[in-house]
Design an enzyme around this catalytic site. Structure first.
Site, mmCIF file in Angstrom:
data_model
loop_
_atom_site.group_PDB
_atom_site.id
_atom_site.type_symbol
_atom_site.label_atom_id
_atom_site.label_comp_id
_atom_site.label_asym_id
_atom_site.label_seq_id
_atom_site.Cartn_x
_atom_site.Cartn_y
_atom_site.Cartn_z
ATOM 1 N N CYS A 188 -4.837 8.473 9.801
ATOM 2 C CA CYS A 188 -4.853 7.868 11.127
ATOM 3 C C CYS A 188 -4.438 8.877 12.194
ATOM 4 O O CYS A 188 -3.551 9.700 11.988
ATOM 5 C CB CYS A 188 -3.889 6.678 11.168
ATOM 6 S SG CYS A 188 -4.469 5.260 10.238
ATOM 7 N N ASP A 215 4.913 0.843 11.993
ATOM 8 C CA ASP A 215 3.632 0.248 11.634
ATOM 9 C C ASP A 215 3.473 -1.172 12.177
ATOM 10 O O ASP A 215 2.354 -1.698 12.219
ATOM 11 C CB ASP A 215 3.456 0.228 10.117
ATOM 12 C CG ASP A 215 3.028 1.588 9.565
ATOM 13 O OD1 ASP A 215 2.698 2.476 10.367
ATOM 14 O OD2 ASP A 215 3.026 1.749 8.333
ATOM 15 N N ARG A 234 -3.583 10.718 4.707
ATOM 16 C CA ARG A 234 -2.416 11.587 4.628
ATOM 17 C C ARG A 234 -1.731 11.520 3.261
ATOM 18 O O ARG A 234 -1.188 12.510 2.785
ATOM 19 C CB ARG A 234 -1.439 11.185 5.727
ATOM 20 C CG ARG A 234 -0.280 12.128 5.871
ATOM 21 C CD ARG A 234 0.479 11.864 7.141
ATOM 22 N NE ARG A 234 1.490 12.888 7.311
ATOM 23 C CZ ARG A 234 1.260 14.094 7.769
ATOM 24 N NH1 ARG A 234 0.035 14.439 8.094
ATOM 25 N NH2 ARG A 234 2.228 14.982 7.887
ATOM 26 N N LYS A 279 0.836 -1.208 0.000
ATOM 27 C CA LYS A 279 0.000 0.000 0.000
ATOM 28 C C LYS A 279 0.871 1.259 0.000
ATOM 29 O O LYS A 279 0.607 2.212 -0.756
ATOM 30 C CB LYS A 279 -0.909 0.012 1.231
ATOM 31 C CG LYS A 279 -1.686 1.320 1.413
ATOM 32 C CD LYS A 279 -2.472 1.346 2.702
ATOM 33 C CE LYS A 279 -1.649 1.730 3.903
ATOM 34 N NZ LYS A 279 -1.497 3.194 4.074
ATOM 35 N N ASN A 280 1.901 1.265 0.839
ATOM 36 C CA ASN A 280 2.701 2.480 0.998
ATOM 37 C C ASN A 280 3.661 2.727 -0.161
ATOM 38 O O ASN A 280 4.308 3.772 -0.208
ATOM 39 C CB ASN A 280 3.462 2.427 2.330
ATOM 40 C CG ASN A 280 2.531 2.568 3.518
ATOM 41 O OD1 ASN A 280 1.431 3.111 3.401
ATOM 42 N ND2 ASN A 280 2.955 2.057 4.663
ATOM 43 N N ARG A 301 1.899 14.693 12.628
ATOM 44 C CA ARG A 301 2.774 14.411 11.490
ATOM 45 C C ARG A 301 2.639 15.584 10.537
ATOM 46 O O ARG A 301 1.977 15.509 9.515
ATOM 47 C CB ARG A 301 2.369 13.107 10.818
ATOM 48 C CG ARG A 301 2.542 11.900 11.708
ATOM 49 C CD ARG A 301 2.246 10.614 10.962
ATOM 50 N NE ARG A 301 0.849 10.519 10.604
ATOM 51 C CZ ARG A 301 0.373 9.632 9.748
ATOM 52 N NH1 ARG A 301 1.185 8.793 9.148
ATOM 53 N NH2 ARG A 301 -0.920 9.575 9.480
ATOM 54 N N ARG A 321 -8.613 0.242 5.011
ATOM 55 C CA ARG A 321 -7.704 1.214 4.417
ATOM 56 C C ARG A 321 -6.353 0.587 4.082
ATOM 57 O O ARG A 321 -5.698 0.994 3.122
ATOM 58 C CB ARG A 321 -7.493 2.398 5.357
ATOM 59 C CG ARG A 321 -8.707 3.305 5.514
ATOM 60 C CD ARG A 321 -8.369 4.511 6.373
ATOM 61 N NE ARG A 321 -7.175 5.170 5.869
ATOM 62 C CZ ARG A 321 -6.318 5.857 6.625
ATOM 63 N NH1 ARG A 321 -6.518 5.980 7.916
ATOM 64 N NH2 ARG A 321 -5.260 6.425 6.070
#
Length: 433
Positions: free
Chosen positions: A116, A308, A92, A22-23, A121, A400
């Protein structure tokens, strides 16, 4: 409103295939829109954050075609510079549109993002970077407004120190500087695999990015980028989550389709805690044949222990012998999962930036909430290890970040089902019986 019902207390065993990261998918999908062209991306996960970013980019004029895990990105029609406010507030990573729009259109008016609730951040780092590249930057009415002066022809190459080795800042400045003038040098750059993945894709598009994976990245601006085809790396956080499900339940889980080098810090800690880890050609197998032992962990930027994976590891350690500690050094409010696991009988205490976990004999099922993506993973792991039935609400947070969570856990032998608000949880109870 949907919920997940888990009847725990059974070891998970079997093989699970890891989805694309995902990231990595989020910045790479955004990067594909740097070119007025078509790109093809493989191994893209069907999780809600990816769907949200697609909706944001579609609103800006891009078009997408989906065929399984393949995503075709047609950015030829992208012609707007103000992303949708409500969509951007959901996550984000929507702020990657700022770097894309600045590089391609010379200006951006991007809503300040949500996501989240894991602490402050700030996007201040991103904005300072855009300003260093020559953009005029201001915040107004919940938006960041940034534009390069017309005479500048895009970003100007500069040295920039990335505060706190921020992944988002590193990637956004790579995007913004890719079509600029001169050489931009990012020092203290993030080294995460997702940064490297994005840089590799940018280079396939014709960018000139060097040094990704080290703490110094250089971007030599080019006039124009073109479309490319690329396969996204596997999701190291998803892989780690399923391996920890196996550890927490005293099971034997093989996560396939991953890159073991991406989470050596996790494998080191679960081995220290007493699990057996076996690296296989296309995956990692973790099994636990005895009681788990307490360990101490500090989260850190890559290659350190990933923040994470902090909540999932904490959940697995709730039944370890002794007292474990996890010190959070990346996000200042990562502990949303603690009260939820306490409802299940965990003994945990937060002291400043550290959670101390005293192992208990057994957790018991309880009504809990998935308060963010990784806190949600923690309560799932707790529920799998607990006796009795656990009901998890606000499961949209799990959606998500995790593709097919319920189905993948069921394939490992979990008694788990997903229900709407009114349905009775008969199936999970029957499966557990």
């Amino acid at each position: 409103m949907e919920r997940i019902i888990i009847s725990g207390g059974r070891p998970l065993r079997g093989t699970v295939r890891v989805s694309g990261a995902k990231n990595s998918s989020l910045p790479i999908i955004a990067a594909a829109c740097l070119a007025a062209d078509v790109s093809i991306l493989d191994n893209v996960p069907h999780c809600q954050d990816v769907l949200t970013l697609r909706a944001i980019l579609e609103d800006l004029g891009a078009r997408f075609e989906v065929e399984g895990a393949r995503l075709t990105v047609d950015a030829r029609g992208l012609d707007r510079t103000i992303p949708d406010y409500d969509l951007c507030r959901r996550m984000r990573a929507s702020f990657y549109t700022a770097g894309v729009l600045l590089a391609r259109m010379g200006r951006a008016e991007v809503p300040l993002p949500g996501g989240c609730s894991i602490g402050t951040r700030p996007v201040d780092f991103h904005m300072k970077g855009f300003a260093a590249l020559g953009a005029e930057v201001a915040t107004e009415h919940g938006h960041m407004k940034a534009a390069f002066p017309r005479r500048s022809r895009g970003a100007k190459g500069v040295p920039f120190y990335v505060p706190r080795s921020s992944v988002g800042t590193t990637i956004n400045l790579m995007l913004a500087a890719s079509t600029g003038r001169g050489v931009t040098t990012l020092t203290n750059a993030a080294r995460e695999p997702e940064v490297v993945d994005t840089a590799v894709f940018l280079n396939l598009m014709g960018a000139r990015v060097r040094g990704a994976g080290t703490d110094t990245i250089t971007i030599r601006g080019v006039p124009v980028l073109h479309g490319a085809q690329y396969t996204i790396i596997p999701d190291r956080i998803e892989a780690g989550t399923y391996l920890l499900c196996g550890v927490a339940t005293g099971g034997d889980v093989l996560a396939e389709g991953l890159i073991p080098e991406h989470f050596q810090a996790l494998l080191g800690k679960v081995t220290e805690a007493g699990a057996e880890t076996v690296v296989e050609p296309d995956g990692v197998r973790v099994r636990l044949g005895r009681d788990l032992s307490a360990v101490d962990v500090d989260t850190a930027p890559y290659p350190g222990f990933a923040t994470d994976l902090h909540p999932p590891l904490a959940a697995a350690l709730t039944r370890a012998r002794g007292v474990s500690s996890i010190r959070e050094t990346v996000h200042d409010s990562r502990f949303a999962y603690v009260d939820e696991l306490r409802r299940m009988g965990a003994e945990m205490k937060v002291d400043g930036d550290t959670v101390r976990i005293s192992g208990v004999e057994q957790l018991s099922g309880a009504p809990v909430e998935a308060l963010d993506i990784r806190a949600g993973a923690a309560v799932v792991i707790g529920a799998l290890a607990a006796t009795g039935m656990t009901e998890i609400r606000t499961v949209e947070n799990l959606d998500r970040g995790y593709e097919g969570l319920t189905e993948k856990l069921r394939s490992l032998g979990a008694a788990i089902e997903r229900l709407d608000e009114e349905a009775e949880p008969a199936a999970a109870a029957t499966a557990a019986g």
